[in-house]
Write a protein that holds these residues in place. Structure first.
Motif, PDB file in Angstrom:
ATOM      1  N   GLY A 170      79.185  54.169  83.353  1.00  0.00           N
ATOM      2  CA  GLY A 170      78.609  55.254  82.567  1.00  0.00           C
ATOM      3  C   GLY A 170      79.654  55.835  81.622  1.00  0.00           C
ATOM      4  N   ARG A 171      79.865  57.156  81.710  1.00  0.00           N
ATOM      5  CA  ARG A 171      80.867  57.828  80.872  1.00  0.00           C
ATOM      6  C   ARG A 171      82.199  57.982  81.584  1.00  0.00           C
ATOM      7  NH1 ARG A 171      80.297  62.867  79.910  1.00  0.00           N
ATOM      8  NH2 ARG A 171      81.637  62.845  78.066  1.00  0.00           N
ATOM      9  N   ARG A 172      82.308  57.495  82.812  1.00  0.00           N
ATOM     10  CA  ARG A 172      83.534  57.631  83.598  1.00  0.00           C
ATOM     11  C   ARG A 172      84.316  56.322  83.579  1.00  0.00           C
ATOM     12  NH1 ARG A 172      83.650  62.103  87.009  1.00  0.00           N
ATOM     13  NH2 ARG A 172      81.722  63.320  87.037  1.00  0.00           N
ATOM     14  N   CYS A 229      89.099  59.091  83.632  1.00  0.00           N
ATOM     15  CA  CYS A 229      88.845  59.670  82.304  1.00  0.00           C
ATOM     16  C   CYS A 229      87.359  59.744  82.003  1.00  0.00           C
ATOM     17  CB  CYS A 229      89.517  58.831  81.211  1.00  0.00           C
ATOM     18  SG  CYS A 229      91.309  58.822  81.250  1.00  0.00           S
ATOM     19  N   LEU A 230      87.018  60.695  81.167  1.00  0.00           N
ATOM     20  CA  LEU A 230      85.695  60.771  80.573  1.00  0.00           C
ATOM     21  C   LEU A 230      85.814  60.398  79.107  1.00  0.00           C
ATOM     22  CD1 LEU A 230      84.452  64.175  82.051  1.00  0.00           C
ATOM     23  CD2 LEU A 230      83.709  61.885  82.750  1.00  0.00           C
ATOM     24  N   THR A 231      84.713  59.954  78.510  1.00  0.00           N
ATOM     25  CA  THR A 231      84.747  59.689  77.073  1.00  0.00           C
ATOM     26  C   THR A 231      84.735  61.015  76.323  1.00  0.00           C
ATOM     27  OG1 THR A 231      82.341  59.454  77.113  1.00  0.00           O
ATOM     28  CG2 THR A 231      83.648  57.439  77.205  1.00  0.00           C
ATOM     29  N   GLY A 232      85.365  60.995  75.162  1.00  0.00           N
ATOM     30  CA  GLY A 232      85.517  62.232  74.403  1.00  0.00           C
ATOM     31  C   GLY A 232      84.378  62.528  73.455  1.00  0.00           C
ATOM     32  N   GLY A 233      83.241  61.892  73.630  1.00  0.00           N
ATOM     33  CA  GLY A 233      82.100  62.131  72.744  1.00  0.00           C
ATOM     34  C   GLY A 233      81.290  60.862  72.575  1.00  0.00           C
ATOM     35  N   GLY A 255      91.731  62.973  82.263  1.00  0.00           N
ATOM     36  CA  GLY A 255      91.883  62.887  80.827  1.00  0.00           C
ATOM     37  C   GLY A 255      90.574  62.578  80.124  1.00  0.00           C
ATOM     38  N   HIS A 256      90.624  62.623  78.800  1.00  0.00           N
ATOM     39  CA  HIS A 256      89.484  62.259  77.960  1.00  0.00           C
ATOM     40  C   HIS A 256      89.922  61.156  76.995  1.00  0.00           C
ATOM     41  CE1 HIS A 256      87.820  66.065  79.421  1.00  0.00           C
ATOM     42  NE2 HIS A 256      86.649  65.641  78.984  1.00  0.00           N
ATOM     43  N   ILE A 257      89.086  60.158  76.853  1.00  0.00           N
ATOM     44  CA  ILE A 257      89.361  59.072  75.907  1.00  0.00           C
ATOM     45  C   ILE A 257      88.949  59.561  74.528  1.00  0.00           C
ATOM     46  CG2 ILE A 257      88.815  56.701  75.234  1.00  0.00           C
ATOM     47  CD1 ILE A 257      88.284  56.121  78.200  1.00  0.00           C
ATOM     48  N   ARG A 258      89.925  59.670  73.629  1.00  0.00           N
ATOM     49  CA  ARG A 258      89.661  60.202  72.297  1.00  0.00           C
ATOM     50  C   ARG A 258      89.467  59.118  71.247  1.00  0.00           C
ATOM     51  NH1 ARG A 258      87.679  65.011  73.403  1.00  0.00           N
ATOM     52  NH2 ARG A 258      89.135  66.370  74.528  1.00  0.00           N
ATOM     53  N   GLU A 259      90.050  57.937  71.475  1.00  0.00           N
ATOM     54  CA  GLU A 259      89.983  56.900  70.443  1.00  0.00           C
ATOM     55  C   GLU A 259      90.105  55.519  71.086  1.00  0.00           C
ATOM     56  OE1 GLU A 259      92.466  55.415  66.464  1.00  0.00           O
ATOM     57  OE2 GLU A 259      92.964  57.326  67.437  1.00  0.00           O
ATOM     58  N   VAL A 260      89.321  54.583  70.577  1.00  0.00           N
ATOM     59  CA  VAL A 260      89.430  53.173  70.976  1.00  0.00           C
ATOM     60  C   VAL A 260      90.234  52.461  69.898  1.00  0.00           C
ATOM     61  CG1 VAL A 260      88.186  51.023  71.438  1.00  0.00           C
ATOM     62  CG2 VAL A 260      87.246  53.209  72.224  1.00  0.00           C
ATOM     63  N   LEU A 261      91.332  51.843  70.277  1.00  0.00           N
ATOM     64  CA  LEU A 261      92.191  51.158  69.317  1.00  0.00           C
ATOM     65  C   LEU A 261      91.581  49.826  68.895  1.00  0.00           C
ATOM     66  CD1 LEU A 261      95.687  51.947  70.896  1.00  0.00           C
ATOM     67  CD2 LEU A 261      94.437  53.189  69.113  1.00  0.00           C
TER      68      LEU A 261
END
Length: 298
Positions: free
Chosen positions: A10-12, A25-29, A49-55
């Protein structure tokens, strides 16, 4: 900080940092949609933490979703190995479709014949003949047995230093192979389930397991079929290595190898230089895609 997604649901997600620490971590949006294997930027907080960006990804493996569409599943794979077994009897069409689909993702492909101890050399249904043909197309083939350990050392060496994944039909022994190659796999799945607050019943999610000698093996139990990433029937031929090589001798550059005159592919099949079953797989993929496109414009 930057880390690699090693599992989630899911989002986790669980992200592993460069020093080996694993952070829930959770996704940041909604605009951030990581998958297992992604390198991501994480903003740490008290709960993880929150994942802010996928490289940027160097590759993306997609599986077939519930509605028959390709769904992103694993990023940054180096190799995908199609696992076969003499029982259940391999479906030739499914083998060809897997190989063509992975070819379209531009990921190296190999083949693993598991349960080789069950192969009847006197009556193998043409399995070894087909594998020999695929080897002639530069697909590496590994013959292994998790029952007696035969061939596992050589296959493990092929995985070293690479991020790889096993795919194949149910019953071919992918889980047995994973457990033989990664002794701590079950323990790691338990850890990831706890980190994402999910029970073991959700382990159809994808998990990345570090290998003892370097590299990683991705376990994605939900991968039972693959869809071609393309939507143009003319692009199917180049995904078959044998057809791609033979098609250079067709009379017409845009030959679809169906009814066109001067088709070198059909001639190769007639002369026994290419298995008829391979051509039937190709033809079925082309015709079904053309029919689907036709329905779209009805």
């Amino acid at each position: 900080m930057v880390g690699r997604v090693v599992g989630g649901h899911g989002r986790r997600f669980v992200v592993e940092t460069g020093d080996g620490a694993r952070i829930p971590c959770l996704t940041g949006g909604r605009s951030v949609s990581p998958v297992c294997g992604d390198m991501v930027k994480v903003e740490a907080d008290a709960d993880g933490g929150h994942i802010r960006e996928v490289l940027p990804r160097r590759s993306l493996f997609s599986k077939t979703g519930h509605h028959g569409k390709a769904v992103p599943a694993v990023a940054n794979l180096d190799r995908v190995f199609m696992v076969l077994a003499p029982i259940p009897v391999p479906e030739l069409f499914l083998m060809d479709k897997y190989l063509a689909s992975i070819e379209g993702m531009s990921i190296e492909t190999g083949i693993v014949l598991n349960k080789m101890d069950l192969v009847d050399e006197r009556d193998d249904g043409g399995l070894n003949r087909r594998l020999a043909y695929l080897e002639s197309l530069d697909y590496p083939v590994y013959r292994v047995s998790t029952r007696d350990g035969a061939g596992l050392e050589g296959f493990a060496a092929a995985l070293e230093g690479h991020v790889s994944m096993l795919v194949g039909q149910s019953g071919v022994g992918k889980s047995s192979l994973l457990n033989a190659l990664v002794p701590e796999a079950e323990h790691r799945i338990d850890e990831l389930s706890a980190a994402t607050d999910e029970g073991r019943h959700t382990t159809t999610s994808t998990t990345l397991h570090p290998l003892p000698a370097g590299g990683a093996l991705v376990d994605s139990p939900g991968v039972r079929d693959l869809e071609l990433a393309i939507r143009d029937p003319a692009e199917i031929g180049p995904l078959f290595r044998d057809i791609r090589a033979i098609a250079r001798h067709c009379r017409f550059a845009n030959c679809l190898h169906l009814q066109e005159p001067g088709c070198a592919v059909k001639t190769a099949v007639e002369e026994g230089k290419m298995p008829e079953s391979r051509y039937k797989s190709y033809r079925w993929l082309v015709t079904t895609m053309r029919q689907a496109e036709g329905r779209k414009y009805d």
